[in-house]
Design a protein around this motif. Sequence first.
Motif, PDB file in Angstrom:
ATOM      1  N   THR A 167      38.521  28.467  39.216  1.00  0.00           N
ATOM      2  CA  THR A 167      37.691  29.640  39.456  1.00  0.00           C
ATOM      3  C   THR A 167      36.692  29.332  40.548  1.00  0.00           C
ATOM      4  OG1 THR A 167      37.876  30.318  37.141  1.00  0.00           O
ATOM      5  CG2 THR A 167      36.077  31.274  38.411  1.00  0.00           C
TER       6      THR A 167
ATOM      7  N   TYR B  82      35.507  35.021  41.564  1.00  0.00           N
ATOM      8  CA  TYR B  82      34.424  35.873  41.081  1.00  0.00           C
ATOM      9  C   TYR B  82      33.454  36.037  42.249  1.00  0.00           C
ATOM     10  CZ  TYR B  82      35.756  34.743  36.207  1.00  0.00           C
ATOM     11  OH  TYR B  82      36.418  34.584  35.015  1.00  0.00           O
TER      12      TYR B  82
ATOM     13  N   THR C  45      28.450  35.040  33.603  1.00  0.00           N
ATOM     14  CA  THR C  45      29.909  34.964  33.452  1.00  0.00           C
ATOM     15  C   THR C  45      30.436  33.673  34.059  1.00  0.00           C
ATOM     16  OG1 THR C  45      30.107  37.361  33.504  1.00  0.00           O
ATOM     17  CG2 THR C  45      32.097  36.115  34.015  1.00  0.00           C
TER      18      THR C  45
ATOM     19  N   GLN D   5      29.319  30.603  31.935  1.00  0.00           N
ATOM     20  CA  GLN D   5      30.105  30.512  30.702  1.00  0.00           C
ATOM     21  C   GLN D   5      31.454  29.850  31.003  1.00  0.00           C
ATOM     22  OE1 GLN D   5      31.025  34.274  28.915  1.00  0.00           O
ATOM     23  NE2 GLN D   5      31.570  33.351  26.960  1.00  0.00           N
ATOM     24  N   ASN D   6      32.069  30.262  32.087  1.00  0.00           N
ATOM     25  CA  ASN D   6      33.347  29.669  32.495  1.00  0.00           C
ATOM     26  C   ASN D   6      33.166  28.206  32.875  1.00  0.00           C
ATOM     27  OD1 ASN D   6      35.315  28.915  34.813  1.00  0.00           O
ATOM     28  ND2 ASN D   6      36.318  30.623  33.783  1.00  0.00           N
TER      29      ASN D   6
ATOM     30  N   ALA E  58      31.172  39.569  39.211  1.00  0.00           N
ATOM     31  CA  ALA E  58      30.637  38.949  38.004  1.00  0.00           C
ATOM     32  C   ALA E  58      29.199  38.521  38.254  1.00  0.00           C
ATOM     33  CB  ALA E  58      31.478  37.730  37.620  1.00  0.00           C
TER      34      ALA E  58
ATOM     35  N   ARG F 220      37.209  39.544  41.054  1.00  0.00           N
ATOM     36  CA  ARG F 220      36.378  40.466  40.275  1.00  0.00           C
ATOM     37  C   ARG F 220      34.905  40.184  40.522  1.00  0.00           C
ATOM     38  NH1 ARG F 220      38.279  37.917  34.535  1.00  0.00           N
ATOM     39  NH2 ARG F 220      39.992  37.160  35.752  1.00  0.00           N
TER      40      ARG F 220
END
Length: 182
Positions: free
Chosen positions: A58, A139, A168, A171-172, A164, A162
């Motif tokens: 990510t 993100y 978010t 957390q990832n 974010a 997306r």
Amino acid sequence: MSENIEARVKELEEQVEILKANMPEDKLSMVVMSGDLDKLLAAFIIATGGAAMFESVTMFFTFWATPALRDPKKNPPPKDFMAKMFGWMLPKGSAATKLSKMNMYGMGTAMMKGLMKKKGVLQLEELIQRAAENGVKIYVCEMSMDLMGMKKSELIDYPDLRLAGVATFLQNAGSSKSTLFI
């Protein structure tokens, strides 16, 4: 004696369960803040390489990296004065990014791109495509987008892009084996 061993085994089993529950997942998370060509290249090279090693990669684009995701072929929706100013001053897409060092009014960037082509190194646009093909998630920071007056409709078409917030991303990243900042 046997009670002590049984108690100790039970305690160790509980500790193993706690360790299992808190083990990092097979993920790479990356904050991409710089919009400089060389740093974006590094970020996407690491992301595409990471896609071969990790189950999930990510990238969280924020501040100056965000304009690199603008699609130069898309027309932005109507904007207020400040958003228009940011739009004019910031690069429109990955092809418009410049080197962080030795840019020399664009000559250094052109030289680097030419050398990359000659040596068979993927250009930034090709690395972005490769990242998409390998399932790298992107993100984009909602706050950065808002501050710069950008809309999601201006961004590149990317399969797993997306908007974010930082929560978010954190957390990832909190459960990732590796987290990088570029």
